[in-house]
Scaffold this active site. Structure first.
Site: not given
Ligand SMILES: NC(=O)c1ccc[n+]([C@@H]2O[C@H](COP(=O)([O-])OP(=O)(O)OC[C@H]3O[C@@H](n4cnc5c(N)ncnc54)[C@H](O)[C@@H]3O)[C@@H](O)[C@H]2O)c1
Ligand SMILES: NC(=[NH2+])NCCC[C@H](N)C(=O)O
Length: 703
Positions: A22, A65, A139, A168, A264, A636, A680
């Site tokens: 232990n 022990d 144990r 234990h 113990c 996301m 992206v």
């Molecule tokens: N004007 C609007 O109406 C408006 C504006 C923004 C978002 N929205 C809405 O909000 C919701 C969530 O928007 P979403 O999906 O954009 O946001 P989100 O946060 O869900 O996802 C954006 C993703 O883009 C990634 N990202 C950022 N920069 C990047 C890059 N250079 N390369 C690769 N990935 C990158 C981020 O890590 C993130 O995971 C959607 O439904 C969207 O339509 C609306």
């Molecule tokens: N009931 C207890 N916690 N006993 C202690 C036991 C100690 C012993 N060296 C073991 O590791 O087994």
């Protein structure tokens, strides 16, 4: 007059730290002072003799022990369950303790040879005699608990230990008189802490801090209002005094070097039986069968890990390893859990790994009626992405509409029984839903590594450098896109507005125009910023050709929305020539269906944006039907939403700059999905270049 309390002790004549079994023993081999150990033991012995009768079992040379008599076994009334030590270093003590129990009139019960249980070190009676607390995890085995319940005819409450310092139960848990409990919550998993809190009232629970715990304050001997221990903080002494316990500290530092202290060194051998209390145990055991490339795919390891991680224990009953590299293996594993609730949790995970509950092979799935539209019965089985079958009236029925986070609804139709995944809100009175975990199996295709690597879509391991990995993935995706297009297959893209902000709009437009995309899923923003760029050349007010913000550009996307609202829809604006190019333009012109799901942060929204989320999810699901591959591009929200509604077997490529988003999606399984952490816009540019290479006429280099 109750019979006098008796303890069993063993003098430290042969005590030493001779090995490490232990954490406390590490670094202490032969560092215990024999003289100080004898002095400390004598002091404890005399403190106890003032309060109780102390019997002695002769020490045996070679078994240092043995001084820790708590581990001799567990006594209740005239029954003694002999310990079955886990480590060979202590197994030689068993016959000596057995002899003592027999010579002193106890009925000795012995566990199977390969089922460890370390006596009162891992099992402590509630001082009111109501139940037995039993520890497992380091144990003692969980499977020993039903034996304790049967032989001692008492309810056993299983507690899982998770901190190896408290290996234990008696090192971190001490039931006290009048129903009080001294314990260190950090030594237990959350389920066990919840069980303790359910059984011991808050005012009776004395939870100690780590500083007291590592001084073995819980390893205490309680005789009526006296609590004998190695050492206690002033605060702990005060708390115990408040509830009328007097602490007697007696140093046992030499024994801490072996991982033991007061409790113990003693075994209480007069434990009163309460006639009205009888055996029950919540422990459940089942046997599962797993087949496939269990080692190659790591499935067996993942299965055993998840059993332990979720509070259970396992025993591999047999494992037949496939003879050839490509042949499959077969394993039968006994799974135990401290309660039905924990077993269900474990089982739902095991089913996802393709495990089948052996006895359940012959048992149908449990069905319960839907009592209220949109509400599933309690304990409903939560579906996964993997193809699933449920056993009904002796027949295995394949579940339709496979998706994660749904319920499995079963209905009788003229064509027979139909089982299908439904999201909760779609459940209807009159349907029955699968509950519990029996009679369910998932079909996991566990290919050998060779077969997996031979898969056209199997991507390189994560070990590949991110740059090389992006190029590799681009090559694979391009290959897959071309193959799917040329075979009339279906690819769906879900994309966020970042595609436009990063200049990827023109490349996505190209993919759509060239027939690589059969549906587009997104939100309001991808359309808004695509149209903003198409009409005004900006995205989020930034001139896409010069990369600089333009005056009043922050209003551009609103103007784009307003223009489309004036025309009534994106398609009408395209037909009117208002939108001259871009992603949405290509969708309309090439009859590629799209769905824009509304969200709380939408401007406008566009007339095409579906603000009824339930309808949007339905439309998404319809557009996803039959897809072979999904490109998830920098969104996301929509990537996760799409992932949740997509069954296994659909290839997924998640492109995002945030590794967390990529990981979440690629955790679905290595063969069918891959994550790429990159910009992206760059990804789409490389993808189009690669596609052009693949589809341009072959020109042999003439040397
Ligand atoms: N004007 C609007 O109406 C408006 C504006 C923004 C978002 N929205 C809405 O909000 C919701 C969530 O928007 P979403 O999906 O954009 O946001 P989100 O946060 O869900 O996802 C954006 C993703 O883009 C990634 N990202 C950022 N920069 C990047 C890059 N250079 N390369 C690769 N990935 C990158 C981020 O890590 C993130 O995971 C959607 O439904 C969207 O339509 C609306
Ligand atoms: N009931 C207890 N916690 N006993 C202690 C036991 C100690 C012993 N060296 C073991 O590791 O087994």
């Amino acid at each position: 007059m109750s019979s006098p309390i008796r303890f069993l002790m063993c003098s430290p004549e042969h005590y030493d730290v001779d090995y490490v079994i232990n954490p406390w023993m590490e670094g202490n081999i032969h560092k215990s002072s024999q003289q100080r150990a004898v002095e400390q033991w004598q002091k404890l012995y005399h403190v106890l003799k003032d309060k109780a009768i102390v019997d002695l079992v002769p020490p045996e040379k070679g078994w240092p022990d043995m001084v820790f008599t708590a581990n001799a076994g567990l006594v209740l009334g005239e029954n003694a369950v002999l310990s079955r030590f886990l480590h060979k270093e202590r197994q030689g003590e068993e016959p000596h303790f057995k002899k003592w129990f027999e010579n002193n009139g106890f009925t000795v019960h012995e566990l199977p040879q390969d089922l460890p249980f370390e006596g009162a070190g891992d099992a402590l009676l509630d001082r009111e005699g109501r139940w037995l607390w039993a520890g497992y995890g380091f144990r003692s085995e969980l499977d020993s608990h039903p034996y304790l319940a049967k032989w001692l005819d008492i309810e056993v409450l299983s507690l899982r230990l998770i901190d190896e310092r408290f290996y234990h139960l008696d090192t971190c848990f001490c039931p006290l008189a009048n129903g009080y409990l001294l314990y260190y919550p950090g030594a237990f998993d959350s389920y066990s802490n919840r069980l303790i809190e359910m059984r011991v009232a808050p005012e009776k629970r004395i939870a100690i801090k780590e500083a007291d715990a590592i001084n073995f304050a819980c390893n205490a001997v309680n005789v009526e209002s006296i609590v004998i221990m190695n050492k206690a903080s002033d605060n702990l002494k005060a708390r115990l005094a408040e509830v009328n316990f007097q602490v007697i500290e007696t140093p046992l530092t030499e024994f801490l070097k072996a991982g033991g202290a007061a409790k113990c060194l003693t075994l209480r051998v007069t434990e009163p039986v309460r006639e009205e209390i009888h055996a029950t145990t919540q422990v459940e055991s089942r046997i599962i069968r797993m087949q496939g490339h269990l080692l190659d795919s790591g499935l067996i390891n993942r299965a055993l890990d998840l059993i332990v991680d979720n509070g259970g224990s396992f025993k591999v009953l047999n494992f037949h390893l496939g003879e050839q590299r490509q042949s499959t293996s077969d394993a039968q594993v006994s799974v135990s859990a401290p309660s039905h609730e924990v077993m269900e949790t474990i089982f739902s995970h095991l089913i996802d790994l393709g495990a089948v509950n052996l006895p359940e092979d012959e048992r149908d799935a449990k069905l319960q009626p839907v009592e209220q539209n949109g509400v599933a019965p309690d304990d409903f089985y939560v579906s996964t992405i993997y193809p699933t079958e449920v056993r009904i009236n002796g027949e295995w029925v394949k579940v339709k509409n496979q998706r994660m986070d749904g319920a499995i609804a079963v209905t009788q139709t003229p064509k027979g029984l139909v089982a299908k995944c439904k999201i909760l809100r779609d459940l209807e009175v009159g349907e029955e839903v699968v509950v519990d975990v029996q009679g369910i199996r998932t079909i996991r295709k566990t290919e050998s590594r060779e077969k997996r690597n031979a898969e056209e879509f199997s991507f390189m391991s994560a070990g590949v450098s991110s740059e090389r990995r992006v190029e590799l993935v681009v090559e694979q995706v391009a290959w897959e896109l071309r193959k799917i297009r040329d075979t009339g297959g279906k690819v769906v893209v879900t994309a966020g507005p970042v595609v436009i902000h990063t200049g990827g709009g023109e490349h996505l437009s190209h993919l759509i125009r060239e027939g690589y995309v059969q549906a587009l899923l997104g939100g309001n923003a991808i359309a808004v910023h695509d149209i903003e760029q198409s009409i005004m050349g900006t995205s989020l007010g930034v001139d896409m050709s010069r990369g600089i913000a333009v005056r009043g550009g922050h209003r551009h996307h609103l103007k784009a929305i307003n223009t489309i609202r004036a025309h009534g829809s994106i398609a009408k604006a395209v037909e009117a020539g208002v939108i001259p190019n871009g992603v949405m333009y290509e969708c309309v012109k090439n009859n590629v269906p799209f769905c824009l799901a509304g969200s709380i942060r939408d401007d406008g929204p566009l007339p095409d944006t579906q603000m009824d989320l339930i309808k949007a999810q339905t439309e998404y699901a319809e557009l996803l039907e039959g897809t072979e591959m999904i490109l998830m591009l920098s969104t996301m929200l929509h990537s996760i939403g799409v992932g949740n509604m997509t069954p296994a077997g659909v290839k997924m490529v998640c492109v995002d700059i945030n590794p967390a988003v990529v990981t979440k999606l690629s955790d679905r399984g290595s063969v069918e999905s891959v994550g790429v952490v990159t910009d992206v816009g760059l990804f789409l540019s490389l993808l189009v270049q690669q596609l052009d290479k693949l589809t341009s006429p072959y020109t042999a280099e003439v040397i």
